[in-house]
Motif scaffolding. Structure first.
Motif, PDB file in Angstrom:
ATOM      1  N   TYR A  77       0.856  -1.189   0.000  1.00 29.73           N
ATOM      2  CA  TYR A  77       0.000   0.000   0.000  1.00 29.73           C
ATOM      3  C   TYR A  77       0.892   1.239   0.000  1.00 29.73           C
ATOM      4  N   VAL A  78       0.649   2.157  -0.932  1.00 30.34           N
ATOM      5  CA  VAL A  78       1.462   3.372  -1.038  1.00 30.34           C
ATOM      6  C   VAL A  78       0.554   4.586  -0.927  1.00 30.34           C
ATOM      7  N   SER A  79       0.922   5.513  -0.038  1.00 25.82           N
ATOM      8  CA  SER A  79       0.147   6.745   0.119  1.00 25.82           C
ATOM      9  C   SER A  79       1.099   7.930   0.155  1.00 25.82           C
ATOM     10  N   PRO A  80       0.601   9.144  -0.066  1.00 16.77           N
ATOM     11  CA  PRO A  80       1.484  10.306  -0.048  1.00 16.77           C
ATOM     12  C   PRO A  80       1.836  10.795   1.348  1.00 16.77           C
ATOM     13  N   LEU A  81       1.160  10.322   2.382  1.00 14.99           N
ATOM     14  CA  LEU A  81       1.376  10.850   3.728  1.00 14.99           C
ATOM     15  C   LEU A  81       1.723   9.735   4.708  1.00 14.99           C
ATOM     16  N   LYS A  82       2.737   9.995   5.554  1.00 19.43           N
ATOM     17  CA  LYS A  82       3.064   9.038   6.614  1.00 19.43           C
ATOM     18  C   LYS A  82       1.897   8.898   7.589  1.00 19.43           C
ATOM     19  N   ALA A  83       1.218  10.028   7.863  1.00 22.80           N
ATOM     20  CA  ALA A  83       0.092   9.978   8.794  1.00 22.80           C
ATOM     21  C   ALA A  83      -1.023   9.093   8.251  1.00 22.80           C
ATOM     22  N   LEU A  84      -1.160   9.062   6.941  1.00 22.41           N
ATOM     23  CA  LEU A  84      -2.203   8.246   6.334  1.00 22.41           C
ATOM     24  C   LEU A  84      -1.884   6.763   6.463  1.00 22.41           C
ATOM     25  N   THR A  85      -0.603   6.403   6.361  1.00 20.71           N
ATOM     26  CA  THR A  85      -0.251   4.986   6.539  1.00 20.71           C
ATOM     27  C   THR A  85      -0.563   4.540   7.960  1.00 20.71           C
ATOM     28  N   ALA A  86      -0.296   5.410   8.937  1.00 22.07           N
ATOM     29  CA  ALA A  86      -0.608   5.059  10.329  1.00 22.07           C
ATOM     30  C   ALA A  86      -2.107   4.894  10.518  1.00 22.07           C
ATOM     31  N   ASP A  87      -2.898   5.779   9.897  1.00 24.08           N
ATOM     32  CA  ASP A  87      -4.350   5.710  10.014  1.00 24.08           C
ATOM     33  C   ASP A  87      -4.891   4.437   9.363  1.00 24.08           C
ATOM     34  N   ILE A  88      -4.333   4.094   8.195  1.00 23.24           N
ATOM     35  CA  ILE A  88      -4.765   2.881   7.499  1.00 23.24           C
ATOM     36  C   ILE A  88      -4.405   1.650   8.319  1.00 23.24           C
ATOM     37  N   GLY A  89      -3.221   1.665   8.935  1.00 26.33           N
ATOM     38  CA  GLY A  89      -2.826   0.538   9.778  1.00 26.33           C
ATOM     39  C   GLY A  89      -3.813   0.300  10.905  1.00 26.33           C
ATOM     40  N   ARG A  90      -4.281   1.384  11.544  1.00 28.78           N
ATOM     41  CA  ARG A  90      -5.272   1.250  12.624  1.00 28.78           C
ATOM     42  C   ARG A  90      -6.584   0.695  12.074  1.00 28.78           C
ATOM     43  N   ASN A  91      -6.990   1.192  10.902  1.00 25.64           N
ATOM     44  CA  ASN A  91      -8.271   0.758  10.341  1.00 25.64           C
ATOM     45  C   ASN A  91      -8.243  -0.691   9.863  1.00 25.64           C
ATOM     46  N   LEU A  92      -7.075  -1.144   9.398  1.00 27.29           N
ATOM     47  CA  LEU A  92      -6.975  -2.527   8.914  1.00 27.29           C
ATOM     48  C   LEU A  92      -6.927  -3.532  10.055  1.00 27.29           C
ATOM     49  N   ALA A  93      -6.463  -3.081  11.189  1.00 19.13           N
ATOM     50  CA  ALA A  93      -6.271  -4.020  12.313  1.00 19.13           C
ATOM     51  C   ALA A  93      -7.574  -4.726  12.670  1.00 19.13           C
ATOM     52  N   ARG A  94      -8.695  -4.004  12.587  1.00 18.07           N
ATOM     53  CA  ARG A  94      -9.957  -4.611  13.015  1.00 18.07           C
ATOM     54  C   ARG A  94     -10.407  -5.737  12.094  1.00 18.07           C
ATOM     55  N   PRO A  95     -10.535  -5.527  10.765  1.00 12.36           N
ATOM     56  CA  PRO A  95     -10.961  -6.671   9.938  1.00 12.36           C
ATOM     57  C   PRO A  95      -9.973  -7.828   9.958  1.00 12.36           C
ATOM     58  N   VAL A  96      -8.666  -7.526  10.030  1.00 11.53           N
ATOM     59  CA  VAL A  96      -7.677  -8.598  10.072  1.00 11.53           C
ATOM     60  C   VAL A  96      -7.880  -9.453  11.320  1.00 11.53           C
ATOM     61  N   ALA A  97      -8.129  -8.796  12.462  1.00 14.15           N
ATOM     62  CA  ALA A  97      -8.325  -9.530  13.710  1.00 14.15           C
ATOM     63  C   ALA A  97      -9.670 -10.245  13.726  1.00 14.15           C
ATOM     64  N   GLU A  98     -10.742  -9.549  13.339  1.00 15.04           N
ATOM     65  CA  GLU A  98     -12.081 -10.130  13.450  1.00 15.04           C
ATOM     66  C   GLU A  98     -12.313 -11.245  12.444  1.00 15.04           C
ATOM     67  N   LEU A  99     -11.590 -11.219  11.309  1.00 20.27           N
ATOM     68  CA  LEU A  99     -11.714 -12.301  10.339  1.00 20.27           C
ATOM     69  C   LEU A  99     -10.700 -13.415  10.600  1.00 20.27           C
ATOM     70  N   GLY A 100      -9.859 -13.227  11.619  1.00 22.51           N
ATOM     71  CA  GLY A 100      -8.898 -14.273  11.979  1.00 22.51           C
ATOM     72  C   GLY A 100      -7.900 -14.580  10.894  1.00 22.51           C
ATOM     73  N   LEU A 101      -7.405 -13.535  10.176  1.00 20.53           N
ATOM     74  CA  LEU A 101      -6.530 -13.777   9.033  1.00 20.53           C
ATOM     75  C   LEU A 101      -5.113 -14.144   9.449  1.00 20.53           C
ATOM     76  N   GLY A 102      -4.705 -13.718  10.651  1.00 23.95           N
ATOM     77  CA  GLY A 102      -3.372 -14.087  11.127  1.00 23.95           C
ATOM     78  C   GLY A 102      -2.243 -13.553  10.272  1.00 23.95           C
ATOM     79  N   VAL A 103      -2.393 -12.361   9.725  1.00 31.00           N
ATOM     80  CA  VAL A 103      -1.341 -11.766   8.901  1.00 31.00           C
ATOM     81  C   VAL A 103      -0.808 -10.513   9.588  1.00 31.00           C
ATOM     82  N   ARG A 104       0.428 -10.172   9.248  1.00 29.89           N
ATOM     83  CA  ARG A 104       1.054  -8.972   9.797  1.00 29.89           C
ATOM     84  C   ARG A 104       0.807  -7.783   8.887  1.00 29.89           C
ATOM     85  N   VAL A 105       0.474  -6.662   9.496  1.00 34.20           N
ATOM     86  CA  VAL A 105       0.341  -5.390   8.786  1.00 34.20           C
ATOM     87  C   VAL A 105       1.343  -4.430   9.419  1.00 34.20           C
ATOM     88  N   GLU A 106       2.300  -3.939   8.633  1.00 41.43           N
ATOM     89  CA  GLU A 106       3.333  -3.048   9.150  1.00 41.43           C
ATOM     90  C   GLU A 106       3.504  -1.865   8.215  1.00 41.43           C
TER      91      GLU A 106
END
Length: 809
Positions: A77-106
């Motif tokens: 995932y590529v974005s123009p803002l560092k702050a946006l990557t942090a925001d996306i990381g927070r937003n992705l954490a929920r579906p990754v956890a609730e769907l039990g995907l067991g993958v790392r998002v960094e």
């Protein structure tokens, strides 16, 4: 691909239904571009195919495993803002956890720690969030084929913003490399505000065409001017007349973002807002020169709903999802319809919920511009200029970084580069010129060892000295900013407040007070390029002015403003005092209108003034002022100075301009441009930027960083040397092209002349109503020449006469 049952259940648990455009991306079989309104679930749409694939591949023998038996990088995932990557990381954490995907998002940005960066090179996560600069850096390592060889998906967020700068060109070159490393890679672009979707699709396309998916644009926004008890000032301003009404709007809303166009104005507006904030409403400040820690605190407070308002610049223009924001206030004219739409979309960041925004013009001219911008938003008429070909200085940097990764074949690299959208028309001679520069520095510099970087061995180009890779990587990037000096509170472990430009720091002496982060501080000392300060709220502060190019009104918006002024039947949307002002202009002189280039000459304060209503943008009219005053000097009119705004140019002189036609002759202007640009500071500034991006000048060195003055000194010497000994050098050619498009903007001068076949010049006996605000503007440019010498003689004679000494030698 269809939405699996477990994903359908997950949507249902959130109380959501998948949007048609989200399902369309899931079904896409190739590269795609999604155009959807802010709040339309673009990011989830971009990641949905990846999440489904990751869920289906979560088995021991799945294709996600690399050669070493570890799971590899699946989605970038590529974005123009560092702050946006942090925001996306927070937003992705929920579906990754609730769907039990067991993958790392960094994430992998300039803020990522060294230990995590090193680990990612050998053990990348399944989903990596990054920026164009960090991607270019990762591709420069020998491990790049192992890191990216199994890559399946790339998501490019806020693609329209990336496409408007060299960062987008750098990203497209990186994307071309990724497509070679990972055949079968699928790319998804995400964008909200696009005037030409097909052009943007062509920008991101590889060998195959891109499918454009356009979502329902949603309801029209609720936008209007913010009524104020005090009228807008005639000039300048900053919106301070509207402070009471802005505070009232903040009280009525849950959370408000107040956008200001410049960092200095944001500091001033925040200070004025806080001074009037008798209720102590929690209000924050956010812009790019504040300390990262302070920006992070504001972002976290906004995400938690702890702030009622934040005053911000373009640092919050893009994609950060704060659902509590229900009002946007734009202070100052937006200058660009797309920018206004982007900012409006930050309010009610939900699909099918109308965004609410109010606009505060800073002065009377801006009232007209804001009305024109609001009309364009309501008509969904976005502005934008066609992109030029991919810049060659970015290609020079890319060639050097390619050599850092591994030796390369020139034919193979050229074939790869021309698959990138911006470089599809790149000729082989231009590529070879860039390769020669990357290898030797070019004809005039090839005798110097420091620029001998690449050699040809066994048919492959490679680094002459492998140690050069470190230097090249340290100078990755296309953003060339003024040197910044950090500001910290005094004491051991002093809290960082942000940074100011080196030039402003040089103007400070101990005891001076200045404004940063919304607080007044006193300079105590400067140690190792760090200003140590103490809070001092009682002093009148200096204002740190940042040298970022002032936003210029877009061509399309300037046409709308001109059409509005020229049609009194449309004045109903304007404030009463603005209608009266334009009516008086029509009675005293004439009104600018489409197809007409209006100019005036009038006496004022003992000098003649020449006003030209060009509506060509600040940069173009600044350039026109420099060219016209040179011509006026040749004509003996004694020009003394000028100023430019987005709307008009005002020149003052000893003698009157009675016929501007010869001064506005296109051939004469272009010839004057060539003469003026040669040794001009604007060209030297453009050269420094180009040379820094291309790698001719390194700002970052092992163990040190050149100061802005050192870099400027080095670039000026190189510029003068190349002009004298190698005038055809690639860097000089790129510089001329850059200056013509950007800082000089001569193309808009020609566009102004082309769209104005009728010319009308009025000789007046006094200042006209439209020219009067120009006399109040700051930013006058003095002209040194014969006219100033004559004025000094006139003033001396008047003084002698007043003293009774006339006639005495």
């Amino acid at each position: 691909m269809i939405l699996p049952p477990e994903f359908q259940d997950w949507f249902a648990r959130q109380g959501w239904q998948p949007h048609p455009h989200q399902l369309a991306l899931l079904a896409a079989t190739g590269d795609s571009l999604l155009i959807a309104p802010t709040g339309g679930g673009k990011t989830l749409a971009g990641f949905l195919p990846s999440l489904v694939e990751l869920a289906q591949a979560a088995r021991p023998d799945g294709y996600l495993e690399n050669r070493e038996g570890r799971k590899g990088l699946h989605t970038l995932y590529v974005s123009p803002l560092k702050a946006l990557t942090a925001d996306i990381g927070r937003n992705l954490a929920r579906p990754v956890a609730e769907l039990g995907l067991g993958v790392r998002v960094e994430d992998r940005t300039g803020d990522t720690g060294q230990s995590q960066r090193r680990r990612q090179r050998v053990d990348p996560p399944e989903i990596l969030l990054t920026t164009p600069e960090s991607l270019a850096l990762m591709l420069s390592y020998p491990e790049a084929p192992a890191i990216f060889g199994g890559l399946r998906r790339v998501v490019l967020d806020e693609l329209h913003a990336l496409a408007e700068s060299k960062r987008g060109d750098q990203l497209m070159l990186g994307l071309a490399r990724l497509r070679q490393l990972a055949p079968g890679l699928r790319v998804t672009g995400l964008s909200a505000t696009v005037e030409d979707p097909q052009a943007l699709a062509g920008f991101m396309a590889g060998a195959a065409p891109v499918t454009v998916v356009e979502a329902d644009p949603g309801p029209d926004p609720d936008i209007a001017m913010l009524p104020t008890a005090r009228p807008a000032p005639w000039s300048g301003g900053g919106g301070h007349h509207a402070i009471p009404e802005v505070l009232a709007a903040i009280r009525e809303a849950r959370t408000t973002i107040i956008f200001i166009n410049t960092r200095a104005q944001a500091e001033l507006f925040f200070q004025a807002l806080w001074a009037a904030n008798d209720e102590n409403l929690p209000i924050g400040l956010h812009h790019g020169s504040l300390a990262r820690e302070q920006r992070a605190r504001v972002e976290a407070a906004m995400a938690a709903g702890a702030l009622r308002a934040v005053v911000a610049t373009g640092s919050l223009d893009l994609g950060i999802d704060w659902g509590a924001v229900d009002l946007v206030i734009q202070v100052g004219a937006p200058k660009n319809v797309k920018r206004l739409v982007q900012r409006i979309g930050r309010a009610n960041h939900r699909y099918n919920a109308p965004s609410k925004a109010r606009i505060v013009p800073a002065n009377r001219f801006e009232q007209i511009e804001c009305v024109a911008a609001l009309e364009a938003v309501r008509e969904r008429d976005l502005d934008g200029d066609p992109r030029g070909p991919g810049p060659l200085d970015v290609l020079c940097q890319h060639i050097g970084l390619t050599a850092c990764a591994a030796p390369f074949d020139a034919d193979t690299l050229y074939a790869e580069v021309v698959t990138a959208g911006p470089y599809r028309g790149l000729t082989r001679p231009d590529f070879d010129a860039c390769l020669d520069f990357a290898a030797t520095g070019g004809y005039a510099l090839r005798a110097y060892d420091r620029w001998q970087r690449l050699v040809l061995r066994g048919g492959l180009w490679q680094l002459r000295d492998p140690r050069a890779a470190k230097l090249l990587r340290m100078n990755v990037g296309t953003i060339v900013e003024a040197e910044m000096v950090k500001v910290r509170l005094r004491g051991r472990g002093g809290v960082p407040l942000g940074e100011v430009e080196e030039g402003f720091a040089a103007s400070l002496t101990p005891g001076d007070s200045f404004l940063i982060g919304g607080r007044v501080v006193r300079m105590d000392a400067m140690r190792e390029m760090v200003i140590e300060v103490t809070p001092d709220p009682t002093r009148q502060p200096k204002i740190a002015v940042y040298s970022g190019v002032k936003l210029a009104m877009s061509t399309q918006l300037s046409h709308r403003v001109l059409a509005l002024i020229g049609d009194p039947a449309r004045y109903g949307a304007l404030p009463a005092q603005t209608r009266e002002w334009l009516g008086l202009q029509a009675a005293v002189s004439a009104l600018p209108e489409p197809g007409l280039l209006l100019s005036e000459s009038f006496p004022h304060a003992g000098l003649w003034h020449f006003a030209l209503y060009g509506f060509a943008g600040r940069n173009a009219l600044q350039t026109l002022g420099l060219l016209l005053t040179r011509e006026m000097e040749e004509e003996g009119l004694g020009p003394l100075g000028f100023l430019s705004t987005d709307y008009a140019l005002l020149v003052w002189s000893l003698d009157a301009v009675r016929d501007p036609a010869p001064l506005l002759d296109r051939a004469r202007l272009r010839a004057g441009l060539g003469d003026w640009l040669g040794g001009n500071a604007v060209m030297k500034r453009s050269f420094r930027n180009v040379a820094t991006v291309a790698g001719l000048i390194q700002r970052n060195m092992p163990g040190q960083r050149k100061s802005g003055r050192q870099a400027t000194f080095s670039s000026d010497i190189l510029y003068d040397t190349l002009r004298k000994y190698d005038p055809g050098h690639l860097m000089l050619r790129i510089t001329a092209e850059e200056a013509g498009r950007g800082l000089v903007d001569f193309g808009r001068i020609e566009e102004m002349l082309d769209r104005s076949p009728r010319r009308e010049h009025r000789m007046l006996d006094r200042v006209s109503p439209m020219a009067a605000p120009l006399l109040l503007e700051v930013g006058r440019v003095p002209i040194r020449g014969e006219g100033r010498e004559r004025l000094a003689q006139i003033e001396a004679e008047a003084l002698m006469a007043e003293a009774g000494l006339e006639g005495i030698a």
